[in-house]
Design an enzyme around this catalytic site. Structure first.
Site, PDB file in Angstrom:
ATOM      1  N   MET A  28       0.960  -0.997  -0.258  1.00 48.79           N
ATOM      2  CA  MET A  28       0.037   0.163  -0.019  1.00 48.79           C
ATOM      3  C   MET A  28       0.918   1.091   0.018  1.00 48.79           C
ATOM      4  O   MET A  28       2.007   1.259   0.743  1.00 48.79           O
ATOM      5  CB  MET A  28      -0.830  -0.059   1.310  1.00 48.79           C
ATOM      6  N   GLY A  32      -3.381   4.413  -2.238  1.00 50.91           N
ATOM      7  CA  GLY A  32      -3.573   3.472  -3.031  1.00 50.91           C
ATOM      8  C   GLY A  32      -2.837   2.237  -2.867  1.00 50.91           C
ATOM      9  O   GLY A  32      -1.911   2.056  -2.243  1.00 50.91           O
ATOM     10  N   VAL A  34      -0.564  -0.898  -4.542  1.00 51.76           N
ATOM     11  CA  VAL A  34       0.531  -0.969  -5.712  1.00 51.76           C
ATOM     12  C   VAL A  34       0.738  -2.479  -6.093  1.00 51.76           C
ATOM     13  O   VAL A  34       0.995  -3.342  -5.240  1.00 51.76           O
ATOM     14  CB  VAL A  34       1.857  -0.485  -5.135  1.00 51.76           C
ATOM     15  N   LYS A  49       0.085   1.788  -9.547  1.00 51.01           N
ATOM     16  CA  LYS A  49      -0.356   2.078  -8.493  1.00 51.01           C
ATOM     17  C   LYS A  49      -1.911   2.649  -8.571  1.00 51.01           C
ATOM     18  O   LYS A  49      -2.254   3.531  -9.628  1.00 51.01           O
ATOM     19  CB  LYS A  49       0.258   3.474  -7.816  1.00 51.01           C
ATOM     20  N   ASP A 141       6.915  13.815   3.517  1.00 49.99           N
ATOM     21  CA  ASP A 141       6.669  12.284   4.045  1.00 49.99           C
ATOM     22  C   ASP A 141       7.661  11.417   3.957  1.00 49.99           C
ATOM     23  O   ASP A 141       7.860  10.168   3.396  1.00 49.99           O
ATOM     24  CB  ASP A 141       5.232  11.761   3.575  1.00 49.99           C
TER      25      ASP A 141
END
Length: 400
Positions: A28, A32, A34, A49, A141
């Site tokens: 994940m 989304g 993958v 994705k 991130d």
């Protein structure tokens, strides 16, 4: 019109064009699922994705549009590259990118990394960040699972779903806690590209010691253990705190002095410790930037200013403050996808005609090097969903 094939992956419907076969779940990503697949057109393995329900709300539609725009704009060797994008008949969006064998999180949980790998991985992270920041973008991130690596030790930063404009008034709860910069916890609004440098520093420290440096249980504990190592934040940083509750919390902390990182990392290269000291600084205004970090002596074996490009232009954030209905975002998304397919072939052709910059020498061997001065290298993963394994023993050499 392209033919679409439906497949169930983890109970989720993957509806992709017949160009892609042999789907296998990878994991994940942000918002989304993958999967790996084989591109029958190029015979290359790719990652696909699926953006789930991108048009269910204006917020999700805008976020998806932002990620697509960023993937189209940001083109760099150390960033994941968008190779295809399509909208399925069910109106799900699929991003297709190159597939790398593993990620830094899997590597770090499998075994300790040797010095030359830490050095080379950090160099590539900072090289990518220099480009991203020059485009006026903050990743927000950065963490080991968002850093992809192949068997040749090529590294690419991915997951720009949370990326935002370079703006000192950004707001929101972002980034995984262990890698979150203190200014995010202190203000939740005033931060800039320096948050990525802090995250990179935390990742650097984790590569050096084999486990997270600041494994906070919550944001209060997170900030507390940061002060145990770095000491209390200086007064000029405390003055920037906008929340009265946060200010009272910081002032209530016991008096703590900064512990030299050489004590925390007694076996590390002194140059590595010095660079880490410059990355993990409370005051973001005094934190080293990506360009200066690349020029640090620790990264001298790989540093080459002429091969550390910046973006040719700033990313266009003019849409970012728009409050639009879903249907408008959908029209804008279709326009971007059509534009991508119109320009991508010419861009690829142009890229193929340009001379490639020199790369650090990475050799594939079946056995460790015989020279006693070169240590045995860890093997890199060949499969994206398996622990680190395989026959690759990459040899990392400085630039000639």
């Amino acid at each position: 019109m392209a033919d679409f094939i439906r497949t169930q992956i983890f109970g989720t419907c993957f509806e992709i064009t017949s160009r892609y076969v042999d789907l296998n779940p990878v994991g994940m990503g942000a918002f989304g699922l993958v999967c790996s697949a084989r591109d029958q057109l190029t015979n290359q393995n790719v990652a696909i994705k699926k953006i789930m329900k991108p048009f269910s709300t204006p917020v999700l539609a805008k976020r998806t549009y932002r990620e697509l725009k960023l993937l189209k704009h940001l083109r760099h060797e150390n960033l994941i590259t968008l190779s295809d994008i399509f909208i399925s008949p069910l109106e799900d969006i699929y991003f297709v990118t190159e597939l790398l064998g593993t990620d830094l999180h899997r590597l770090l949980t499998s075994r300790p990394l040797e010095h030359q790998f830490i050095q080379y991985f950090l160099y590539q992270i900072l090289r990518g960040l220099k480009y991203v920041h020059s485009a006026g973008v903050v990743h927000r991130d950065l963490k080991p699972s968002n850093i992809l690596i192949n068997e040749n030790c090529d590294l690419k930063i991915c997951d720009f779903g949370l990326a935002r404009i370079q703006d000192p008034q950004m707001t929101g709860y972002v980034s995984t806690r262990y890698y979150r910069a203190p200014e995010i916890m202190l203000t939740w609004q005033k931060y800039d590209v320096e948050v990525d440098i802090w995250s990179a520093g935390c990742i650097f420290a984790e590569m050096l010691r084999g486990k997270p440096l600041f494994p906070g249980k919550d944001h209060v504990h997170q900030f507390s253990i940061i002060t145990e190592l770095l000491g209390n934040p200086p007064d000029d940083v405390i003055e920037t705190i906008g929340s009265e509750n946060t200010l009272n919390f910081v002032k209530s902390l016991p008096k703590r002095e900064r512990i030299p990182l050489s004590q925390k990392f007694p076996n590390a290269d002194p140059d590595a410790v010095d660079l880490l000291e410059k990355m993990l600084v409370f005051d973001p205004r005094k934190r080293i930037n990506a360009a200066d970090a690349l020029a640090h002596p620790y990264l001298a074996p790989y540093h080459e200013p002429s091969d550390e490009p910046v973006a040719s232009e700033k990313f266009d954030w003019s849409f970012n403050d728009a409050d639009l209905p879903v249907d408008t975002w959908k029209v804008m998304m279709y326009s971007e996808i059509l534009d991508f397919h119109n320009v991508d072939s010419s861009a690829v052709e142009q890229q193929q005609q340009q001379p490639q910059p020199p790369q650090p020498q990475l050799q594939q061997q079946q056995q460790p090097p015989q020279q006693p001065q070169q240590p045995q290298q860890p093997q890199x993963a060949q499969q994206p969903v398996q622990p680190v394994q395989g026959d690759y023993v990459p040899q990392v050499a400085p630039r000639s």
